[in-house]
Design a protein around this motif. Structure first.
Motif, short mmCIF file in Angstrom:
data_model
loop_
_atom_site.label_atom_id
_atom_site.label_comp_id
_atom_site.label_asym_id
_atom_site.label_seq_id
_atom_site.Cartn_x
_atom_site.Cartn_y
_atom_site.Cartn_z
N PHE A 164 -31.56 41.19 119.02
CA PHE A 164 -32.82 41.54 119.67
C PHE A 164 -33.73 40.32 119.51
O PHE A 164 -33.48 39.49 118.63
CB PHE A 164 -33.44 42.81 119.08
N PRO A 165 -34.74 40.17 120.36
CA PRO A 165 -35.58 38.98 120.24
C PRO A 165 -36.14 38.85 118.82
O PRO A 165 -36.68 39.81 118.29
CB PRO A 165 -36.70 39.23 121.26
N GLY A 166 -35.98 37.69 118.22
CA GLY A 166 -36.53 37.44 116.90
C GLY A 166 -35.63 37.82 115.74
O GLY A 166 -36.02 37.65 114.58
N TRP A 167 -34.40 38.30 116.03
CA TRP A 167 -33.54 38.74 114.91
C TRP A 167 -33.09 37.58 114.04
O TRP A 167 -32.56 37.79 112.96
CB TRP A 167 -32.34 39.54 115.43
N GLU A 168 -33.32 36.33 114.50
CA GLU A 168 -32.90 35.19 113.69
C GLU A 168 -34.00 34.75 112.71
O GLU A 168 -33.79 33.84 111.92
CB GLU A 168 -32.48 34.03 114.60
N LEU A 169 -35.17 35.41 112.76
CA LEU A 169 -36.25 35.03 111.83
C LEU A 169 -35.90 35.38 110.39
O LEU A 169 -35.32 36.44 110.13
CB LEU A 169 -37.54 35.78 112.20
N PRO A 170 -36.23 34.51 109.44
CA PRO A 170 -36.07 34.89 108.03
C PRO A 170 -36.87 36.17 107.74
O PRO A 170 -37.96 36.35 108.26
CB PRO A 170 -36.67 33.69 107.28
N ARG B 44 -41.24 33.28 109.74
CA ARG B 44 -40.61 34.43 109.09
C ARG B 44 -41.13 35.69 109.76
O ARG B 44 -42.15 35.64 110.45
CB ARG B 44 -40.89 34.47 107.59
N VAL B 45 -40.49 36.82 109.54
CA VAL B 45 -40.93 38.03 110.22
C VAL B 45 -42.27 38.49 109.66
O VAL B 45 -42.49 38.49 108.45
CB VAL B 45 -39.86 39.14 110.15
N GLU B 46 -43.20 38.81 110.57
CA GLU B 46 -44.50 39.34 110.16
C GLU B 46 -44.76 40.71 110.75
O GLU B 46 -45.51 41.50 110.20
CB GLU B 46 -45.61 38.36 110.58
N GLU B 47 -44.14 40.96 111.91
CA GLU B 47 -44.26 42.30 112.49
C GLU B 47 -43.05 42.60 113.35
O GLU B 47 -42.35 41.68 113.80
CB GLU B 47 -45.54 42.42 113.33
N VAL B 48 -42.80 43.88 113.53
CA VAL B 48 -41.74 44.27 114.45
C VAL B 48 -42.34 45.13 115.55
O VAL B 48 -43.38 45.78 115.36
CB VAL B 48 -40.60 45.07 113.77
N VAL B 49 -41.69 45.08 116.72
CA VAL B 49 -42.06 45.98 117.81
C VAL B 49 -41.00 47.07 117.86
O VAL B 49 -39.81 46.76 117.93
CB VAL B 49 -42.12 45.22 119.15
#
Ligand SMILES: Cc1cc2nc3c(=O)[nH]c(=O)nc-3n(C[C@H](O)[C@H](O)[C@H](O)COP(=O)(O)OP(=O)(O)OC[C@H]3O[C@@H](n4cnc5c(N)ncnc54)[C@H](O)[C@@H]3O)c2cc1C
Ligand code: FES
Lengths: 115, 525
Positions: free
Chosen positions: B139-145, B252-257
């Protein structure tokens, strides 16, 4: 600061924990014996320690040695899966990058795997 | 008296440990091999001995029985236990030769260390019990730490008491989300919500049909109930029909949709919500570790319903949405694979949880030790029948699990052209679509070379099933054209099951010695 070790006094496993110290790119980082390098890096507040080819940061993804996102160099040995390797007191960990170095980037620290 | 049969068991998880126990009980000499320091596999992962835990069984279900089995197996005079040992290759017998493949081992050394001694091992029977790893759809952004698999969160929490984040969303599909959320709560994380992508109707239909099958898995039900109670105590919402469709953040991840999903996992527009997190743990199911079974030459297949004569492998989801049959190792009533002398047990034959893996392991261990011949004394026959029954119950549970938690066909709707699909090479969805759209590019090998998807360090372990599924959808079943006489591409085929260093490869290899495997016996075949 987000990932962390459960504090000893709150840990229902009743663990002990002998402290140890490693360096990460020359900077000291503290952990306890038995931790994997990935666990130690996470618990010391790092979320990433490697770069994908585009330069994007990477850390732990699968946690069990399958994805190879977490690779580090340990005491000169490249391509060690941090999630599988237990930390040893005095380990010198070097983080790496698969990004293609630009002329201004200085010496190549890439692990070079898969190329 | 005939010499005891030599059995090697690869993997000391629930399936492998129970296979070893059964093979020892049947009189075999057994070598148990695992890359980890301790037996237990994924299910019985505990904190390391160096933590000196006073309560190592904390967070463990069935701990006493496991401890007992572990001691019995490891202390057995006919058992050789090889911890921290990886099987990096299997060598098939030369044409005309009999028996299971020869095992190539990298012995007793730190993971990925240099200079681990290389050993070979020849046996009369081989039991493969190497387990599975999380399957995560992109999903978009799944590669973020900060985005990790649910298994990673579980391994870190159970195995070394590290909480991957303070504010966490656990998402994906399947009952595994519950123990992961419970471990995170125990480790002090705030679990913001647990999201099951399948709708309540889909899961209820899957679990509710043929409820008598569930009664046989009472232990599993109690375990899940305990996790559900932990969630309730901490007021963690469990939502069905909702998924993480994007992760965002700077470095890095800060929020999810998150978004509501229809039964086919298409997004219901107008239901998107943003949740602040510092970690998100995702699992859409499990992929079996097929390197060693394929290296041995074992046939794969879909799992059939128990009771049908081709028992083995699993029932696919109801919607047929997985695109193609899930590949598991095909086994028969006695856990025999298609290769003589090679048996398989546990999650590599279908995803059914630890209890089923144990039952399969016991049948496999017995068959491996006896060569599959039926036992003569009535007591053993009865015991074996009981084991098979519990194995079949496990398989029924697997079928139900697959029906209750299928992967919805419309999940690629989450993707954007720039969404990374192959994490290693950062191949995006747009490039894959372009490659698959041209006829030549539709052949897996050609597409792989053009897009580099699956060519990075993980060798397609993570993106392989996803790329194969996208290709089937976008290109149809275009036959692969083998290049330069190479065999057809297979997403699970890898020459090396585990990494080995060039120096280790160059060093000479010797037959394994030890109480269970004296070299003079090794060489006499
Ligand atoms: C990270 C993770 C965590 C999990 N946690 C839970 C949980 O807490 N609760 C739950 O109900 N289910 C959990 N599961 C699901 C789990 O797969 C099953 O419940 C169960 O452990 C399967 O048993 P198994 O014996 O088939 O395989 P596993 O338990 O996976 O055991 C396989 C073993 O084989 C070894 N191995 C694999 N390849 C090689 C090789 N080439 N050489 C040497 N050794 C090898 C591995 O080190 C491993 O110990 C988890 C799954 C994963 C991936
Ligand atoms: S996190 Fe996947 S290999 Fe270490």
């Amino acid at each position: 600061m987000s990932s962390r070790l459960v504090p000893t006094e709150r840990d229902a496993t009743g663990r002990g924990g002998r402290p140890l110290r490693i360096t990460v790119d020359g900077v000291p980082a503290d952990g306890i014996a038995g931790q994997t390098l990935a666990g130690l890096l996470l618990a010391s507040g790092r979320s990433s320690w490697r770069q994908a080819p585009s330069g994007a940061p990477r850390g732990v993804f699968c946690g069990i040695g399958v994805c190879f996102d977490c690779l580090v160099t340990v005491n000169g040995e490249p391509d060690v899966r941090a999630c599988r390797r237990r930390a040893v007191d005095g380990d010198e960990v070097t983080t790496g990058s698969r990004a293609v170095p630009r002329p201004t980037d200085g010496p190549e620290s890439g692990t070079g795997e898969g190329q | 008296m005939p010499a005891a049969r030599r059995v090697a068991v690869v993997g000391a998880g629930p399936a492998g440990l129970s296979a070893a126990q059964a093979a020892l009980a049947a009189g075999a000499r057994v070598t148990v091999i695992d890359a980890a320091e301790e037996p237990g596999g994924q299910y019985h992962r505990t904190v390391p001995a160096a933590y000196a835990p006073r309560r190592p069984g904390h967070l463990q279900h069935g701990w006493r029985a496991f401890e007992h089995r572990r001691r019995r197996v490891l202390a057995h005079p006919r058992c050789t236990w090889l911890p921290q040992t990886s099987v990096w290759a299997l060598e098939r017998p030369r044409p005309g030769q009999e028996g299971p493949p020869r095992l190539h081992l990298l012995c007793s050394g730190p993971a990925d260390g240099a200079g681990r001694p290389r050993r070979t091992l020849d046996v009369d029977a081989l039991v493969l019990a190497v387990g599975a790893h999380d399957r995560v759809l992109p999903f978009p952004g799944w590669e973020l730490p900060g985005v990790c698999t649910a298994g990673a969160a579980q391994a870190l929490a159970k195995g070394e008491r590290v909480a991957v984040g303070q504010r966490v969303v656990v998402a994906g599909s399947g009952p595994f989300l519950l123990p992961v959320a419970a471990s995170l709560l125990d480790a002090g994380s705030q679990v913001r919500e647990v999201l099951e992508a399948n709708t309540a109707a889909t899961t209820a239909r899957g679990w509710g049909r043929r409820p008598w099958e569930l009664a046989a898995q009472a232990g599993k039900a109690a375990e899940l109930a305990a996790h559900a109670a932990a969630l309730a105590r901490h007021r963690v919402p469990y939502r069905t029909g909702r998924a993480v469709v994007e992760a965002r953040g700077d470095g890095r991840v800060e929020e999810v949709v998150t978004a509501r999903l229809r039964a086919d996992w298409s997004v219901l527009e107008g239901t998107r919500r943003t949740v602040a997190v510092d970690a998100v743990c995702v699992s859409h199911g499990f992929s079996p570790q097929l390197e060693l079974p394929l290296a041995a030459g074992c046939a794969l297949g879909e799992r059939a319903e128990p009771g049908s004569d081709t028992a083995g492998t699993r029932a696919s989801g109801p919607s047929g949405s997985r695109g193609a049959p899930d590949a598991f190792v095909r086994v028969d009533e006695r856990q025999r694979t298609s290769v003589p002398g090679v048996f398989a047990a546990g999650e590599i034959t279908g995803i059914a949880g630890a209890a089923a893996a144990r039952a399969e392991g016991a049948v496999a261990g017995w068959s491996a030790a006896t060569g599959g011949s039926a036992p003569r004394d009535p007591g053993t026959r009865r015991a074996l029948r009981a084991l098979r029954r519990s194995r079949d119950q496990g398989r029924a549970f697997a079928g139900r699990l697959a029906r209750a938690h299928p992967i919805g066909a419309a999940w690629p709707g989450w993707l954007r052209p720039q969404t990374v699909v192959c994490r290693c090479e950062e191949t995006d969805y747009g490039s894959l679509c372009a490659a698959f759209a041209t006829e030549a590019g539709a052949a897996p090998r050609v597409a792989k070379l053009n897009t580099r998807a699956g060519l990075g360090p993980c060798q397609g372990r993570i993106c392989g099933p996803t790329v194969a599924e996208l290709r089937r959808r976008l290109a149809g079943d275009a036959p692969d054209r083998p290049a330069e006489g190479l065999p057809a591409a297979d997403p699970h085929r890898r020459p090396l099951a585990q990494p080995i260093r060039l120096g280790e490869l160059a060093a000479p290899s010797a037959p394994l010695t030890g109480p269970g495997h004296r070299p003079e016996e090794e060489s006499s075949s």
